[in-house]
Motif scaffolding. Structure first.
Motif, PDB file in Angstrom:
ATOM      1  N   SER A  76       0.837  -1.205   0.000  1.00  0.00           N
ATOM      2  CA  SER A  76       0.000   0.000   0.000  1.00  0.00           C
ATOM      3  C   SER A  76       0.868   1.249   0.000  1.00  0.00           C
ATOM      4  O   SER A  76       0.539   2.237  -0.663  1.00  0.00           O
TER       5      SER A  76
ATOM      6  N   ARG B 196       1.807   2.394  -3.194  1.00  0.00           N
ATOM      7  CA  ARG B 196       0.619   2.826  -3.938  1.00  0.00           C
ATOM      8  C   ARG B 196      -0.010   1.743  -4.795  1.00  0.00           C
ATOM      9  O   ARG B 196      -0.557   2.001  -5.868  1.00  0.00           O
ATOM     10  N   ALA B 197       0.082   0.513  -4.307  1.00  0.00           N
ATOM     11  CA  ALA B 197      -0.541  -0.606  -5.012  1.00  0.00           C
ATOM     12  C   ALA B 197      -1.949  -0.813  -4.477  1.00  0.00           C
ATOM     13  O   ALA B 197      -2.242  -0.487  -3.334  1.00  0.00           O
ATOM     14  N   GLN B 198      -2.806  -1.360  -5.315  1.00  0.00           N
ATOM     15  CA  GLN B 198      -4.131  -1.817  -4.896  1.00  0.00           C
ATOM     16  C   GLN B 198      -3.898  -3.227  -4.359  1.00  0.00           C
ATOM     17  O   GLN B 198      -3.430  -4.094  -5.093  1.00  0.00           O
ATOM     18  N   VAL B 199      -4.187  -3.472  -3.083  1.00  0.00           N
ATOM     19  CA  VAL B 199      -3.817  -4.725  -2.427  1.00  0.00           C
ATOM     20  C   VAL B 199      -5.052  -5.525  -2.035  1.00  0.00           C
ATOM     21  O   VAL B 199      -6.016  -4.973  -1.504  1.00  0.00           O
ATOM     22  N   THR B 200      -5.006  -6.828  -2.318  1.00  0.00           N
ATOM     23  CA  THR B 200      -6.039  -7.745  -1.852  1.00  0.00           C
ATOM     24  C   THR B 200      -5.344  -8.950  -1.217  1.00  0.00           C
ATOM     25  O   THR B 200      -4.234  -9.319  -1.605  1.00  0.00           O
TER      26      THR B 200
ATOM     27  N   ALA C 116      -0.960  -7.537  -5.382  1.00  0.00           N
ATOM     28  CA  ALA C 116      -0.799  -6.093  -5.524  1.00  0.00           C
ATOM     29  C   ALA C 116      -0.846  -5.755  -7.011  1.00  0.00           C
ATOM     30  O   ALA C 116      -0.249  -6.448  -7.830  1.00  0.00           O
ATOM     31  N   ALA C 117      -1.576  -4.682  -7.339  1.00  0.00           N
ATOM     32  CA  ALA C 117      -1.678  -4.263  -8.731  1.00  0.00           C
ATOM     33  C   ALA C 117      -1.444  -2.767  -8.821  1.00  0.00           C
ATOM     34  O   ALA C 117      -1.973  -1.998  -8.009  1.00  0.00           O
ATOM     35  N   TRP C 118      -0.625  -2.350  -9.775  1.00  0.00           N
ATOM     36  CA  TRP C 118      -0.397  -0.946 -10.057  1.00  0.00           C
ATOM     37  C   TRP C 118       0.398  -0.801 -11.334  1.00  0.00           C
ATOM     38  O   TRP C 118       1.138  -1.698 -11.722  1.00  0.00           O
TER      39      TRP C 118
ATOM     40  N   ARG D 176       1.131  -6.638 -11.898  1.00  0.00           N
ATOM     41  CA  ARG D 176       0.465  -7.317 -10.795  1.00  0.00           C
ATOM     42  C   ARG D 176       1.426  -8.341 -10.213  1.00  0.00           C
ATOM     43  O   ARG D 176       2.056  -9.095 -10.951  1.00  0.00           O
TER      44      ARG D 176
END
Length: 145
Positions: A46, A49-53, A61-63, A67
């Protein structure tokens, strides 16, 4: 393109450095940590600045068109699977190393917070705190009695 990298701790790599040098292993990235604490890994991602699940078995993590999926292989070794258009193995390795560096910083923050809490419980206060050139932290504690 998609690349899967096996993550090996730096300490383990140093133990068998001669073997590693003698047998170059593509797809293996040596990192300083094993990134085993999922909450710290998620915080590090995070912070990048990744989108984390987190689905309970892997952290994703995706950004910026990339991924990374962090999980464990059948041998218990952590794996990082990196996806993205035009991805090279070198770029995947750099990305994983940058996550490892962010993770190490999260571990440092967590340890420092625990040190401060335990110092207070032991009747001590932080007298001084300094971040050194190598990003290590020096803390001086003083007894409050």
């Amino acid at each position: 393109m998609s690349v899967t990298l096996k993550l090996r701790s730096e300490a383990l790599a140093q133990l068998n450095a001669a073997t590693i040098a003698a047998h170059a292993q593509p797809g293996v990235v040596t990192v300083r940590t094993r990134m085993r604490h999922r909450d710290l890994l998620a915080r590090a991602l995070s912070g990048l600045r990744a989108q984390v699940t987190d689905d309970g078995t892997s952290v994703v993590a995706a950004w910026e068109g990339r991924r990374i999926t962090f999980g464990y292989g059948p041998d218990g070794v952590q794996l990082a699977h990196v996806d993205g258009p035009g991805l090279t193995e070198a770029e995947a390795a750099r990305l994983v190393v940058s996550v490892d560096e962010a993770y190490a910083a999260e571990v440092q923050r967590s340890v420092l917070a625990r040190l401060k809490a335990r110092a207070a419980q032991a009747g001590m206060v932080v007298e001084s705190e300094r971040v050194n050139a190598d990003q290590s932290v020096s803390v001086t504690l003083a007894a409050t009695s």
